[in-house]
Design an enzyme around this catalytic site. Structure first.
Site, PDB file in Angstrom:
ATOM      1  N   HIS A 180     -14.630  -3.950   8.895  1.00  0.00           N
ATOM      2  CA  HIS A 180     -14.398  -2.615   8.357  1.00  0.00           C
ATOM      3  C   HIS A 180     -15.696  -1.952   7.893  1.00  0.00           C
ATOM      4  CE1 HIS A 180     -11.773   0.503   6.666  1.00  0.00           C
ATOM      5  NE2 HIS A 180     -12.571   0.537   5.630  1.00  0.00           N
ATOM      6  N   HIS A 204      -6.351   4.260   7.374  1.00  0.00           N
ATOM      7  CA  HIS A 204      -5.813   3.483   6.262  1.00  0.00           C
ATOM      8  C   HIS A 204      -4.553   2.778   6.752  1.00  0.00           C
ATOM      9  CE1 HIS A 204      -6.431   3.461   1.656  1.00  0.00           C
ATOM     10  NE2 HIS A 204      -7.532   3.055   2.266  1.00  0.00           N
TER      11      HIS A 204
END
Length: 784
Positions: free
Chosen positions: A46, A92
């Protein structure tokens, strides 16, 4: 020296044994608990893109209008006349799977901070959403929670949610995709960057307090979801949109003082990420004392401070001697603001706690010099692709001008069209966007659901040119696009098609495509198929962006999007590289939507004509189509090949016709093909259409491919009667053969009628029936 950790403790931070050995070598010692956590989040996919970064290097990133490219909080493009647009897309996904409302809400909050961190005021939000089958109660819970979370944060913050896309497929069951894109108009003279500078300059912590929410969120986002993921609710942040509204005003006021040297949003990995990235980008170090950080929970230890992803927080580097000036601004807005450290010459991140050094790591080891994995591509196509490519239209039942014989009985083309309009992916998303405030700020030109792209008026609120440009007619158009099924069956062509459709949608409102931000949603890159999909899609995106002259200014990579099937085996989502594209509208009074405007207008098809239904199967196909998936419950074949040259010509013709005032409506023919595009234009305009297909009933062609086949470079437009001669003359001189007149806009009472040249009715449905089927598809499923 810290005590070595067990293999289980190392793995819990997302670190492999080889990576841990590398950490020990770089530090010359074993890390302590806080340092291990810092490496865990910063070396996660990430944050450091260790599997994808080598692939991203092939993207075009420069252009005449590009002011800021990849590497900053957001990209910035020059719109002319001193107008500069910041824009970015982020995901998200995993937080939204575990806690749909807060996961989606904080996704919006995070992307808004990326925008105003640059010195821009957010002016619009879009979202790209993917969910499983709405027949599944869990999917319905996730879907309704995500939409509520997006609406809550955006509405409370006061930014319009102006567009987006929503698709449903079993491939996303349990692992939704929640991608949020934001646009902002620069309000500061200089674009605010994130690289720290000035030895001895103070480091300011501003915004909200720090708590334990969001612990390890970056690592959580870089792992596959499992049954145990539901226990990871602490990894989901909790947002406060009202506090963020104060934060944007305070930040913009602070930036305009000139006292802020650098700024960084505390997003993924919180204090760890902001300190290490600011230090690494500036080639300096940062010394921070955790005892000075405002907290809302007692008893926190360095590990928790450093990995917390509490929302609405920022880190500044200020000019020495002007820190109190900035503190006063944030205090005025009711926010925290403290000097928590300083910039140092030694290029390290030094963290202090209770009079001792809690962590000390070279900044580049956390932010730049991170692991990179160059994986080998599969030597052969995956078996599922080889099998899918064995499919052909010959496997479908025979069909004629009156309909098709299915296993459930014969269906007319009327029935097939209504079935497709009832598909949640094609159906109206009114249930979604009616929950969003899409008119706040009073700059939304085209409403959601009425056009192929969003259009927002550019009205500066601050800065030297605000008064001068108060009456500007310039606007910005934006869209998000991707067909995951296309990418699944052919990652290269599917990704190119996402770029082409995004540019086509902008062209349908009259906007010139400028630049791209992308969100790469994929499964595990550690599996050969997953990496092949990612690599081929990146190659396709690169080719598409080069072809359409839309450089990539940044984006997001979200991997490990996988769930468990009924047997407990990890199953990846469809590879979904979402393309967010922005375009320039020179005059917002010269844009158009997708709905017919007046009876008597002539209807044209730009691009692949009806003859292509029998001659160009690679560019107009039932393979990978919504028709094949919904009506025949089959995912097979290949998506249409992108004809870049034709796309460019067709899109330019559409834009020119809109700018000349000839075209009154324009709509991309995409999912569902020509028949669905015509039906949507009827519904949006509450008018009918009489279409004469340039084919006879015995033409020998597949009628389902003509009606529902999908392919790029196809736009349905309507033209005012008094402009027909000018329009057709221009088309003949500049476009050549790829266009044809289809018919005429008629009253709603006449409905949508498609006939052959010999008079046979192929399809005839009244507009109210089309509208009811299209509008009620999602609400009906939520009530079941």
């Amino acid at each position: 020296m810290a005590v070595p950790f067990s293999p289980a403790e190392i793995a819990a931070e997302g670190i492999t044994p080889d990576e841990y050995a590398e950490i020990v070598q770089r530090l010359g010692r074993h890390p302590n608990r806080a340092e291990l956590g810092m490496f865990g989040v910063m070396w996660s996919e990430h944050c450091c893109y260790k599997n994808s970064r080598p692939l991203l290097k092939q993207f075009p990133t420069t252009g005449d209008r590009i002011l800021v490219g990849p590497g900053e909080n957001a990209g910035v493009v020059d719109l002319g006349d001193g107008l500069r647009l910041a824009f970015k897309i982020e995901s998200h996904n995993h937080p939204s799977a575990v806690e749909p409302f807060q996961g989606a809400a904080t996704g919006v909050g995070g992307i808004l901070r990326d925008i105003f961190t640059m010195g821009a005021r957010p002016i619009a939000v879009l979202n790209a959403l993917r969910f499983g089958d709405l027949a599944d109660p869990r999917t319905r819970r996730i879907f309704t929670g995500v939409v509520s979370g997006i609406a809550h944060y955006g509405n409370c913050f006061g930014v319009p949610t102006v567009g987006g896309e929503v698709a449903f497929d079993r491939a996303y069951s349990g692992n939704p995709l929640v991608n949020a894109m934001a646009l902002g108009l620069m309000e500061t003279p200089d674009i605010v960057k994130s690289g720290a500078a000035g030895i001895g300059n103070p480091v300011l912590y501003v915004g909200s307090t720090t708590g334990r929410d969001g612990m390890g969120g970056a690592s959580f986002a870089s792992a596959e979801l499992s049954d145990e993921s539901m226990d990871d609710r602490p990894a989901v942040q909790v947002g406060d949109p009202f506090l963020e509204k104060a934060l944007v005003e305070a930040c913009l006021e602070a930036f305009n003082t000139g006292a802020v040297v650098a700024a960084q949003d505390m997003g993924a990995a919180g204090i760890t990420c902001s300190t290490s990235e600011m230090a690494a980008k500036g080639g300096v170090g940062v010394d921070v004392d955790l005892d000075l950080i405002p907290v809302r929970e007692t008893g926190m230890v360095p590990y928790e401070y450093l990995l917390s992803e509490s929302q609405e927080r920022m880190l500044f580097v200020a000019q020495k001697g002007r820190e109190q000036e900035l503190i006063d601004i944030f205090t005025k807005w009711g926010l925290q603001a403290v000097v928590a450290g300083e910039v140092i010459a030694e290029p390290i991140v030094r963290i202090r706690f209770q009079g001792e050094i809690a962590a000390e790591i070279p900044a580049t080891a956390l932010a730049d010099d991170t692991p990179l994995y160059h994986r080998e591509l599969m030597a052969e196509l995956p078996a599922y692709v080889q099998q899918a490519r064995q499919w052909s239209e010959a496997k479908l039942p025979n069909c004629g001008v009156a309909g098709i014989q299915l296993s459930t009985g014969k269906q007319s083309w009327d029935q097939v069209l209504l079935t497709l309009l009832d598909s949640p992916t094609i159906a109206s998303k009114q249930w979604v966007y009616r929950q969003y405030d899409h008119q706040v700020q009073n700059n939304t030109v085209l409403m959601p659901g009425g056009a192929d792209a969003a259009v927002v008026r550019l009205r500066p609120q601050a800065g030297a040119q605000a008064a001068e440009l108060a009456q500007t007619r310039r606007g910005v158009a934006a869209t998000v696009d991707c067909n995951g099924r296309y990418v699944y069956l052919d990652p290269y062509e599917g990704a190119k098609a996402a770029v082409a459709e995004a540019a086509r949608n902008l062209s349908c409102v009259g906007a010139e495509p400028l630049a791209v931000t992308d969100n790469l949603n994929f499964g595990s890159p550690e599996k050969p198929i997953g990496y092949w999909q990612l690599a081929e899609a990146c190659r396709g995106l690169s080719a598409g962006c080069e072809a359409f002259s839309t450089p990539v200014t940044g984006g997001n990579v979200s991997l490990y999007n996988e769930t468990l099937d009924n047997e407990g085996n990890p199953t990846p989502i469809y590879p979904t590289p979402v393309v967010g594209m922005v375009g320039l509208v020179e005059d917002v009074t010269q844009v158009c939507g997708q709905g017919w405007q007046r009876s008597g207008d002539a209807i044209y098809l730009l691009g692949l004509g009806l003859e292509s239904a029998s001659e160009q199967e690679d560019r107009l196909t039932l393979g990978a189509s919504e028709y094949l998936a919904v009506v025949h419950d089959t995912v097979a074949g290949r998506p249409p090949r992108v004809d870049t040259a034709l796309e460019l010509v067709v899109q330019a013709a559409c834009r020119y016709g809109i700018h000349q005032g000839w075209i009154r409506s324009a709509h991309d023919s995409a999912e569902g093909g020509l028949a669905v595009a015509l039906a949507e234009s009827c519904i949006s305009g509450n008018l009918g259409a009489e279409i004469v297909l340039a084919l006879s009933a015995d033409s020998g062609m597949r009628w389902d491919r003509l009606l529902f086949g999908e392919g790029g470079a196809r736009i349905v437009v309507s033209v005012a009667p008094d402009a027909i001669a000018l329009w057709e003359t221009w088309l003949q001189e500049h476009l050549g053969l790829p266009w044809q007149r289809l018919g005429t806009v008629v009253s709603a009472a006449a409905g949508l009628t498609l006939t052959t040249t010999t008079g046979e009715i192929v399809l005839k449905v009244d507009v109210p029936t089309l509208a009811v089927q299209w509008q009620n598809a999602i609400p009906r499923r939520l009530q079941d």
